[in-house]
Scaffold this motif. Structure first.
Motif, PDB file in Angstrom:
ATOM      1  N   TYR A   1       0.896  -1.156   0.068  1.00  0.00           N
ATOM      2  CA  TYR A   1       0.077   0.108   0.048  1.00  0.00           C
ATOM      3  C   TYR A   1       0.932   1.121  -0.108  1.00  0.00           C
ATOM      4  CZ  TYR A   1      -4.032   2.897   1.298  1.00  0.00           C
ATOM      5  OH  TYR A   1      -4.943   4.045   1.333  1.00  0.00           O
ATOM      6  N   LEU A   2       1.876   1.270   0.817  1.00  0.00           N
ATOM      7  CA  LEU A   2       2.797   2.389   0.953  1.00  0.00           C
ATOM      8  C   LEU A   2       3.422   2.608  -0.570  1.00  0.00           C
ATOM      9  CD1 LEU A   2       4.245   2.025   4.558  1.00  0.00           C
ATOM     10  CD2 LEU A   2       2.680   3.832   3.628  1.00  0.00           C
ATOM     11  N   GLY A   3       3.898   1.432  -1.061  1.00  0.00           N
ATOM     12  CA  GLY A   3       4.441   1.466  -2.405  1.00  0.00           C
ATOM     13  C   GLY A   3       3.666   2.139  -3.325  1.00  0.00           C
ATOM     14  N   CYS A   4       2.414   1.755  -3.572  1.00  0.00           N
ATOM     15  CA  CYS A   4       1.264   2.352  -4.248  1.00  0.00           C
ATOM     16  C   CYS A   4       1.442   3.999  -3.779  1.00  0.00           C
ATOM     17  CB  CYS A   4       0.074   1.742  -4.067  1.00  0.00           C
ATOM     18  SG  CYS A   4      -1.281   2.718  -4.991  1.00  0.00           S
ATOM     19  N   MET A   5       1.407   4.357  -2.639  1.00  0.00           N
ATOM     20  CA  MET A   5       1.499   5.696  -2.508  1.00  0.00           C
ATOM     21  C   MET A   5       2.681   6.463  -3.109  1.00  0.00           C
ATOM     22  SD  MET A   5       0.032   5.739   1.517  1.00  0.00           S
ATOM     23  CE  MET A   5       0.960   7.284   2.024  1.00  0.00           C
ATOM     24  N   ILE A   6       3.588   5.827  -2.757  1.00  0.00           N
ATOM     25  CA  ILE A   6       4.989   6.451  -3.329  1.00  0.00           C
ATOM     26  C   ILE A   6       5.066   6.694  -4.946  1.00  0.00           C
ATOM     27  CG2 ILE A   6       7.453   5.824  -3.667  1.00  0.00           C
ATOM     28  CD1 ILE A   6       7.455   4.734  -0.841  1.00  0.00           C
ATOM     29  N   VAL A   7       4.387   5.719  -5.683  1.00  0.00           N
ATOM     30  CA  VAL A   7       4.271   5.785  -7.085  1.00  0.00           C
ATOM     31  C   VAL A   7       3.572   6.918  -7.387  1.00  0.00           C
ATOM     32  CG1 VAL A   7       3.123   4.558  -9.211  1.00  0.00           C
ATOM     33  CG2 VAL A   7       4.659   3.299  -7.498  1.00  0.00           C
ATOM     34  N   MET A   8       2.244   7.117  -6.722  1.00  0.00           N
ATOM     35  CA  MET A   8       1.133   8.217  -7.003  1.00  0.00           C
ATOM     36  C   MET A   8       2.056   9.425  -6.724  1.00  0.00           C
ATOM     37  SD  MET A   8      -2.299   6.449  -5.713  1.00  0.00           S
ATOM     38  CE  MET A   8      -3.362   7.768  -6.444  1.00  0.00           C
ATOM     39  N   ALA A   9       2.730   9.382  -5.463  1.00  0.00           N
ATOM     40  CA  ALA A   9       3.298  10.752  -5.136  1.00  0.00           C
ATOM     41  C   ALA A   9       4.507  11.173  -6.194  1.00  0.00           C
ATOM     42  CB  ALA A   9       3.744  10.709  -3.742  1.00  0.00           C
ATOM     43  N   THR A  10       5.191  10.335  -6.509  1.00  0.00           N
ATOM     44  CA  THR A  10       6.100  10.571  -7.522  1.00  0.00           C
ATOM     45  C   THR A  10       5.866  10.715  -9.004  1.00  0.00           C
ATOM     46  OG1 THR A  10       6.984   8.461  -7.368  1.00  0.00           O
ATOM     47  CG2 THR A  10       7.924   9.855  -5.553  1.00  0.00           C
ATOM     48  N   ALA A  11       5.244   9.913  -9.437  1.00  0.00           N
ATOM     49  CA  ALA A  11       5.033   9.570 -10.926  1.00  0.00           C
ATOM     50  C   ALA A  11       3.971  10.473 -11.475  1.00  0.00           C
ATOM     51  CB  ALA A  11       4.677   8.163 -11.261  1.00  0.00           C
ATOM     52  N   GLY A  12       3.138  11.032 -10.732  1.00  0.00           N
ATOM     53  CA  GLY A  12       2.121  11.945 -11.162  1.00  0.00           C
ATOM     54  C   GLY A  12       1.022  11.188 -11.605  1.00  0.00           C
ATOM     55  N   ARG A  13      -0.137  11.811 -12.333  1.00  0.00           N
ATOM     56  CA  ARG A  13      -1.371  11.026 -12.836  1.00  0.00           C
ATOM     57  C   ARG A  13      -0.929  10.165 -13.935  1.00  0.00           C
ATOM     58  NH1 ARG A  13      -6.675  10.217 -12.684  1.00  0.00           N
ATOM     59  NH2 ARG A  13      -7.867  10.100 -14.553  1.00  0.00           N
ATOM     60  N   GLU A  14      -0.395  10.669 -15.081  1.00  0.00           N
ATOM     61  CA  GLU A  14      -0.057   9.825 -16.155  1.00  0.00           C
ATOM     62  C   GLU A  14       1.013   8.854 -16.070  1.00  0.00           C
ATOM     63  OE1 GLU A  14      -1.793  10.225 -18.687  1.00  0.00           O
ATOM     64  OE2 GLU A  14      -2.981  11.844 -17.774  1.00  0.00           O
ATOM     65  N   GLY A  15       1.853   9.132 -15.208  1.00  0.00           N
ATOM     66  CA  GLY A  15       2.969   8.155 -14.766  1.00  0.00           C
ATOM     67  C   GLY A  15       2.115   6.888 -13.979  1.00  0.00           C
ATOM     68  N   THR A  16       1.364   7.420 -13.049  1.00  0.00           N
ATOM     69  CA  THR A  16       0.577   6.333 -12.513  1.00  0.00           C
ATOM     70  C   THR A  16      -0.306   5.444 -13.082  1.00  0.00           C
ATOM     71  OG1 THR A  16       0.525   7.760 -10.279  1.00  0.00           O
ATOM     72  CG2 THR A  16      -1.004   6.147 -10.298  1.00  0.00           C
ATOM     73  N   ILE A  17      -1.071   6.098 -14.027  1.00  0.00           N
ATOM     74  CA  ILE A  17      -1.953   5.325 -15.001  1.00  0.00           C
ATOM     75  C   ILE A  17      -1.268   4.267 -15.687  1.00  0.00           C
ATOM     76  CG2 ILE A  17      -3.425   5.431 -16.845  1.00  0.00           C
ATOM     77  CD1 ILE A  17      -4.599   7.991 -15.679  1.00  0.00           C
ATOM     78  N   ALA A  18      -0.016   4.847 -16.270  1.00  0.00           N
ATOM     79  CA  ALA A  18       0.973   4.177 -17.212  1.00  0.00           C
ATOM     80  C   ALA A  18       1.464   2.680 -16.133  1.00  0.00           C
ATOM     81  CB  ALA A  18       2.136   4.776 -17.769  1.00  0.00           C
ATOM     82  N   PHE A  19       1.939   3.067 -15.023  1.00  0.00           N
ATOM     83  CA  PHE A  19       2.332   2.096 -14.019  1.00  0.00           C
ATOM     84  C   PHE A  19       1.320   1.225 -13.831  1.00  0.00           C
ATOM     85  CE2 PHE A  19       2.855   0.275  -9.821  1.00  0.00           C
ATOM     86  CZ  PHE A  19       4.105  -0.258 -10.036  1.00  0.00           C
ATOM     87  N   PHE A  20       0.083   1.314 -13.399  1.00  0.00           N
ATOM     88  CA  PHE A  20      -1.015   0.432 -13.132  1.00  0.00           C
ATOM     89  C   PHE A  20      -1.343  -0.354 -14.510  1.00  0.00           C
ATOM     90  CE2 PHE A  20      -0.780   2.762  -8.983  1.00  0.00           C
ATOM     91  CZ  PHE A  20      -0.582   1.537  -8.225  1.00  0.00           C
ATOM     92  N   ASN A  21      -1.523   0.442 -15.527  1.00  0.00           N
ATOM     93  CA  ASN A  21      -1.881  -0.016 -16.732  1.00  0.00           C
ATOM     94  C   ASN A  21      -1.117  -1.310 -16.967  1.00  0.00           C
ATOM     95  OD1 ASN A  21      -4.218   1.401 -17.081  1.00  0.00           O
ATOM     96  ND2 ASN A  21      -3.385   2.460 -18.738  1.00  0.00           N
ATOM     97  N   SER A  22       0.364  -1.194 -17.122  1.00  0.00           N
ATOM     98  CA  SER A  22       1.288  -2.302 -17.235  1.00  0.00           C
ATOM     99  C   SER A  22       1.433  -3.529 -16.328  1.00  0.00           C
ATOM    100  CB  SER A  22       2.603  -1.799 -17.415  1.00  0.00           C
ATOM    101  OG  SER A  22       3.079  -1.033 -16.222  1.00  0.00           O
ATOM    102  N   LEU A  23       0.991  -3.002 -14.859  1.00  0.00           N
ATOM    103  CA  LEU A  23       1.163  -3.888 -13.856  1.00  0.00           C
ATOM    104  C   LEU A  23      -0.412  -4.709 -13.999  1.00  0.00           C
ATOM    105  CD1 LEU A  23       2.528  -4.779 -11.340  1.00  0.00           C
ATOM    106  CD2 LEU A  23       0.782  -3.166 -10.079  1.00  0.00           C
ATOM    107  N   LEU A  24      -1.081  -4.197 -14.315  1.00  0.00           N
ATOM    108  CA  LEU A  24      -2.722  -5.100 -14.650  1.00  0.00           C
ATOM    109  C   LEU A  24      -2.819  -5.419 -15.903  1.00  0.00           C
ATOM    110  CD1 LEU A  24      -4.670  -2.766 -12.254  1.00  0.00           C
ATOM    111  CD2 LEU A  24      -3.693  -4.869 -11.618  1.00  0.00           C
ATOM    112  N   HIS A  25      -1.704  -5.791 -16.699  1.00  0.00           N
ATOM    113  CA  HIS A  25      -1.877  -6.545 -17.895  1.00  0.00           C
ATOM    114  C   HIS A  25      -2.787  -5.938 -18.904  1.00  0.00           C
ATOM    115  CE1 HIS A  25      -0.341 -10.162 -15.971  1.00  0.00           C
ATOM    116  NE2 HIS A  25      -0.904  -9.911 -15.199  1.00  0.00           N
ATOM    117  N   GLY A  26      -2.478  -4.498 -18.987  1.00  0.00           N
ATOM    118  CA  GLY A  26      -3.180  -3.529 -19.888  1.00  0.00           C
ATOM    119  C   GLY A  26      -4.390  -3.161 -19.566  1.00  0.00           C
TER     120      GLY A  26
END
Length: 91
Positions: free
Chosen positions: A21-46
């Motif tokens: 959960y904390l890792g998810c928070m770090i991704v959201m805080a550092t990657a911004g909206r578009e980076g977060t979307i790209a990260f989770f899209n790739s993590l969740l098989h598109g």
């Protein structure tokens, strides 16, 4: 056969869930909206997460999320430990 300590296994699962959960928070805080979307899209098989990513999460909701995640994963770990222990033949 070795028996698992149900409480300790539950605690380990709970801490692992909270860490994720904390890792998810770090991704959201550092990657911004578009980076977060790209990260989770790739993590969740598109799977397209564009409509479900919320960047303005209140602090109280974050704290409750960490606590709820810990409790949920503690219960999962305790169940796994308990189910495992019931399968062991007693001598």
């Amino acid at each position: 056969m070795y028996r698992l300590n149900v409480k300790k296994l539950g605690f380990a699962f709970g801490l692992t869930g909270a860490l994720i959960y904390l890792g998810c928070m770090i991704v959201m805080a550092t990657a911004g909206r578009e980076g977060t979307i790209a990260f989770f899209n790739s993590l969740l098989h598109g799977l397209d997460t564009t409509n479900i990513i919320r960047m303005d999460v209140p602090v109280l909701e974050v704290l409750m999320g960490i606590v709820q995640t810990f409790i949920l994963w503690w219960l999962i770990g305790a169940c796994i430990g308990g189910f495992y222990n019931t399968q062991i033949k007693k001598r």
